[in-house]
Design an enzyme around this catalytic site. Structure first.
Site, PDB file in Angstrom:
ATOM      1  N   CYS A 105       0.822  -1.224   0.000  1.00  0.00           N
ATOM      2  CA  CYS A 105       0.000   0.000   0.000  1.00  0.00           C
ATOM      3  C   CYS A 105       0.852   1.270   0.000  1.00  0.00           C
ATOM      4  O   CYS A 105       0.358   2.347  -0.330  1.00  0.00           O
ATOM      5  CB  CYS A 105      -0.936   0.010   1.196  1.00  0.00           C
ATOM      6  N   ASN A 119     -10.169  -0.216   0.083  1.00  0.00           N
ATOM      7  CA  ASN A 119      -8.714  -0.042   0.110  1.00  0.00           C
ATOM      8  C   ASN A 119      -8.155  -0.575  -1.214  1.00  0.00           C
ATOM      9  O   ASN A 119      -8.180  -1.786  -1.450  1.00  0.00           O
ATOM     10  CB  ASN A 119      -8.166  -0.823   1.310  1.00  0.00           C
ATOM     11  N   HIS A 169      -3.524   7.257   1.918  1.00  0.00           N
ATOM     12  CA  HIS A 169      -3.931   5.882   1.638  1.00  0.00           C
ATOM     13  C   HIS A 169      -5.212   5.600   2.416  1.00  0.00           C
ATOM     14  O   HIS A 169      -5.314   5.889   3.607  1.00  0.00           O
ATOM     15  CB  HIS A 169      -2.817   4.935   2.073  1.00  0.00           C
TER      16      HIS A 169
HETATM   17  O1  UT7 Z   1      -3.509  -1.072   3.858  1.00  0.00           O
HETATM   18  C1  UT7 Z   1      -3.351  -1.703   5.075  1.00  0.00           C
HETATM   19  C2  UT7 Z   1      -4.302  -2.863   5.102  1.00  0.00           C
HETATM   20  N1  UT7 Z   1      -4.987  -3.217   6.268  1.00  0.00           N
HETATM   21  C3  UT7 Z   1      -5.539  -2.404   7.199  1.00  0.00           C
HETATM   22  O2  UT7 Z   1      -5.386  -1.231   7.237  1.00  0.00           O
HETATM   23  C4  UT7 Z   1      -6.391  -3.111   8.210  1.00  0.00           C
HETATM   24  C5  UT7 Z   1      -6.548  -2.354   9.501  1.00  0.00           C
HETATM   25  N2  UT7 Z   1      -7.500  -3.027  10.337  1.00  0.00           N
HETATM   26  C6  UT7 Z   1      -8.836  -2.819  10.220  1.00  0.00           C
HETATM   27  O3  UT7 Z   1      -9.272  -2.043   9.382  1.00  0.00           O
HETATM   28  C7  UT7 Z   1      -9.738  -3.518  11.193  1.00  0.00           C
HETATM   29  O4  UT7 Z   1      -8.967  -4.219  12.138  1.00  0.00           O
HETATM   30  C8  UT7 Z   1     -10.755  -4.490  10.539  1.00  0.00           C
HETATM   31  C9  UT7 Z   1     -11.773  -3.710   9.747  1.00  0.00           C
HETATM   32  C10 UT7 Z   1     -10.052  -5.495   9.632  1.00  0.00           C
HETATM   33  C11 UT7 Z   1     -11.502  -5.266  11.631  1.00  0.00           C
HETATM   34  O5  UT7 Z   1     -12.134  -4.328  12.497  1.00  0.00           O
HETATM   35  P1  UT7 Z   1     -11.946  -4.419  14.087  1.00  0.00           P
HETATM   36  O6  UT7 Z   1     -12.783  -3.386  14.667  1.00  0.00           O
HETATM   37  O7  UT7 Z   1     -10.469  -4.373  14.373  1.00  0.00           O
HETATM   38  O8  UT7 Z   1     -12.525  -5.830  14.393  1.00  0.00           O
HETATM   39  P2  UT7 Z   1     -11.888  -6.990  15.259  1.00  0.00           P
HETATM   40  O9  UT7 Z   1     -10.942  -7.790  14.441  1.00  0.00           O
HETATM   41  O10 UT7 Z   1     -11.425  -6.442  16.586  1.00  0.00           O
HETATM   42  O11 UT7 Z   1     -13.177  -7.847  15.556  1.00  0.00           O
HETATM   43  C12 UT7 Z   1     -14.256  -7.344  16.367  1.00  0.00           C
HETATM   44  C13 UT7 Z   1     -15.439  -8.287  16.198  1.00  0.00           C
HETATM   45  C14 UT7 Z   1     -15.060  -9.748  16.367  1.00  0.00           C
HETATM   46  O12 UT7 Z   1     -16.136 -10.411  16.977  1.00  0.00           O
HETATM   47  P3  UT7 Z   1     -16.099 -10.748  18.550  1.00  0.00           P
HETATM   48  O13 UT7 Z   1     -14.893 -11.621  18.739  1.00  0.00           O
HETATM   49  O14 UT7 Z   1     -15.983  -9.421  19.247  1.00  0.00           O
HETATM   50  O15 UT7 Z   1     -17.408 -11.454  18.766  1.00  0.00           O
HETATM   51  C15 UT7 Z   1     -14.897 -10.218  14.946  1.00  0.00           C
HETATM   52  O16 UT7 Z   1     -15.133 -11.601  14.807  1.00  0.00           O
HETATM   53  O17 UT7 Z   1     -15.963  -8.163  14.876  1.00  0.00           O
HETATM   54  C16 UT7 Z   1     -15.981  -9.421  14.238  1.00  0.00           C
HETATM   55  N3  UT7 Z   1     -15.686  -9.234  12.820  1.00  0.00           N
HETATM   56  C17 UT7 Z   1     -16.643  -9.075  11.911  1.00  0.00           C
HETATM   57  N4  UT7 Z   1     -17.972  -9.018  12.004  1.00  0.00           N
HETATM   58  C18 UT7 Z   1     -18.667  -8.822  10.875  1.00  0.00           C
HETATM   59  C19 UT7 Z   1     -14.479  -9.190  12.218  1.00  0.00           C
HETATM   60  N5  UT7 Z   1     -14.639  -8.985  10.892  1.00  0.00           N
HETATM   61  C20 UT7 Z   1     -15.970  -8.907  10.685  1.00  0.00           C
HETATM   62  C21 UT7 Z   1     -16.748  -8.725   9.535  1.00  0.00           C
HETATM   63  N6  UT7 Z   1     -18.085  -8.686   9.673  1.00  0.00           N
HETATM   64  N7  UT7 Z   1     -16.206  -8.570   8.303  1.00  0.00           N
END
Ligand code: UT7
Length: 343
Positions: A127, A300, A270
């Site tokens: 990225c 993204n 980005h």
């Molecule tokens: O260019 C660089 C590329 N990458 C990035 O910049 C990624 C940066 N990270 C993020 O944008 C975020 O971490 C994500 C969008 C990927 C995930 O969001 P989050 O708020 O960090 O979620 P999390 O991984 O802490 O998960 C929170 C909850 C979990 O459920 P429980 O364990 O609290 O019950 C996950 O299982 O959200 C759940 N979850 C989802 N639910 C619905 C994780 N992904 C999803 C989803 N849909 N797609």
């Protein structure tokens, strides 16, 4: 690696101008509702946690791939700049998703556009690729080596996504796109790059990678055949890294250039997650109109992300001579960096 350049004007007689820009997007839209049909997720969750409503997805069987998107974007940038392909001295393409290992995307673009037998280079920094590329192009041009450069950011990362609940962290984020610029040297040395930063720290590489073989998994126990060639991401670890490095790199770039955040007209960032961008805006008191967020429409788009923002601003007539713009990105590697320009 850290590489910086001090006062642009000191000892430099060659300026660099951004003459034009363009972008090219795949036709097919992938909405949050489409994702709801193939994995456990909800549109409401995606919008709340990322700001994304839809993204574009390249159809390889219809000839949409990195080289074709890149060609379309650079052709539009050339038209915008009123420059012909024969005038280009170099094509530099930031990408981590070439059509194939070789030839590189830049070579295919030069053939498609009818360029001379010029320098054609791909640069892979995920990225951060476009931001590293615009700084690299500026340094090459300021040396006097090349006069006119076509610069492209393109990625079709959706080919490396697992569109099932297993892969939902990455599946909701990424979209495909290309965006380009035409740069030309100027006899006005006040125009061009004022400061830049390029950083990497491979200690964090395990948080975002695409494994080719079982041995690529930092913990062999994590290996599963279905994960090969698909994005493996620890979303929370990347999120924390991005929030902290984004703010750090803005601060060090401003310091290097000896200016304050108020003096920057556009932060061209980005687009990884709108919450990451909001945190930078809050930290530096950046008003909304100076940091465009377009992630809701495209997700993204990896190396295409920052130039897509620039092109949207340029087409809206919001990019003007004399402005200062700061390009910013972070991504896999881990990599992060900036490029501050006086237009
Ligand atoms: O260019 C660089 C590329 N990458 C990035 O910049 C990624 C940066 N990270 C993020 O944008 C975020 O971490 C994500 C969008 C990927 C995930 O969001 P989050 O708020 O960090 O979620 P999390 O991984 O802490 O998960 C929170 C909850 C979990 O459920 P429980 O364990 O609290 O019950 C996950 O299982 O959200 C759940 N979850 C989802 N639910 C619905 C994780 N992904 C999803 C989803 N849909 N797609």
């Amino acid at each position: 690696m850290t590489s910086t350049r001090g006062d642009h004007a000191i000892g430099n007689t060659i300026g660099v101008e951004i003459l034009g820009s363009g972008s090219h997007l795949p036709e097919t839209r992938l909405t949050n509702a489409d994702l709801e049909k193939v994995m456990e997720t909800s549109g409401e969750w995606i919008v709340k946690r990322t700001g994304i409503e839809e993204r574009r997805i390249a159809q390889w069987d219809k000839g949409e791939k990195s080289s074709t998107l890149a060609t379309g974007a650079l052709q539009k940038a050339l038209d915008d700049a009123k420059v012909t392909a024969e005038e280009l001295d170099m094509v530099l393409v930031a990408t981590m998703t070439p059509d194939m290992p070789t030839p590189n995307v830049a070579c295919i673009v030069t053939k498609n556009l009818g360029c001379r037998t010029i320098s054609a280079i791909d640069l892979n920094a995920a990225c951060s690729g476009f931001v590293f590329s615009i700084s690299t192009a500026a340094m090459i041009m300021q040396s006097g080596l090349y006069r006119t450069v076509g610069l492209v950011g393109v990625d079709c990362l959706t080919t490396h996504i697992d569109y099932t609940t297993f892969g939902r962290g990455a599946a909701i984020l990424f979209g495909d796109a290309a965006a380009a610029m035409v740069l030309r040297t100027s006899d006005n040395p006040s125009k061009g790059m004022l400061a830049h930063k390029m950083h990497s720290d491979a200690n964090g590489s395990e948080h975002l990678f695409i494994p080719a073989t079982r041995e690529d998994f930092p913990k062999l126990d994590d290996y599963e055949e279905r994960k090969l060639s698909k994005v493996q991401m620890n979303g929370q670890a990347v999120f924390k890294f991005a929030v902290s490095k984004f703010q750090q790199v803005i601060a060090e770039t401003l310091e290097e250039a000896g200016i304050s955040a108020d003096e920057v007209d556009h932060f061209i960032c980005h687009q990884a997650n709108s919450r990451i961008l909001d945190s930078a805006r809050a930290r530096f008191g950046i008003p909304e109109e100076k940091l465009l967020i377009n992630i809701h429409s495209y997700g993204n788009t990896v190396a295409a992300s920052a130039p897509l923002v620039f092109d949207e601003l340029a087409q809206a007539g919001r990019i003007k001579p004399g402005q200062k713009v700061m390009f910013l990105a972070f991504g896999a590697g881990l990599t992060w960096g900036s490029s501050l320009w006086q237009l």
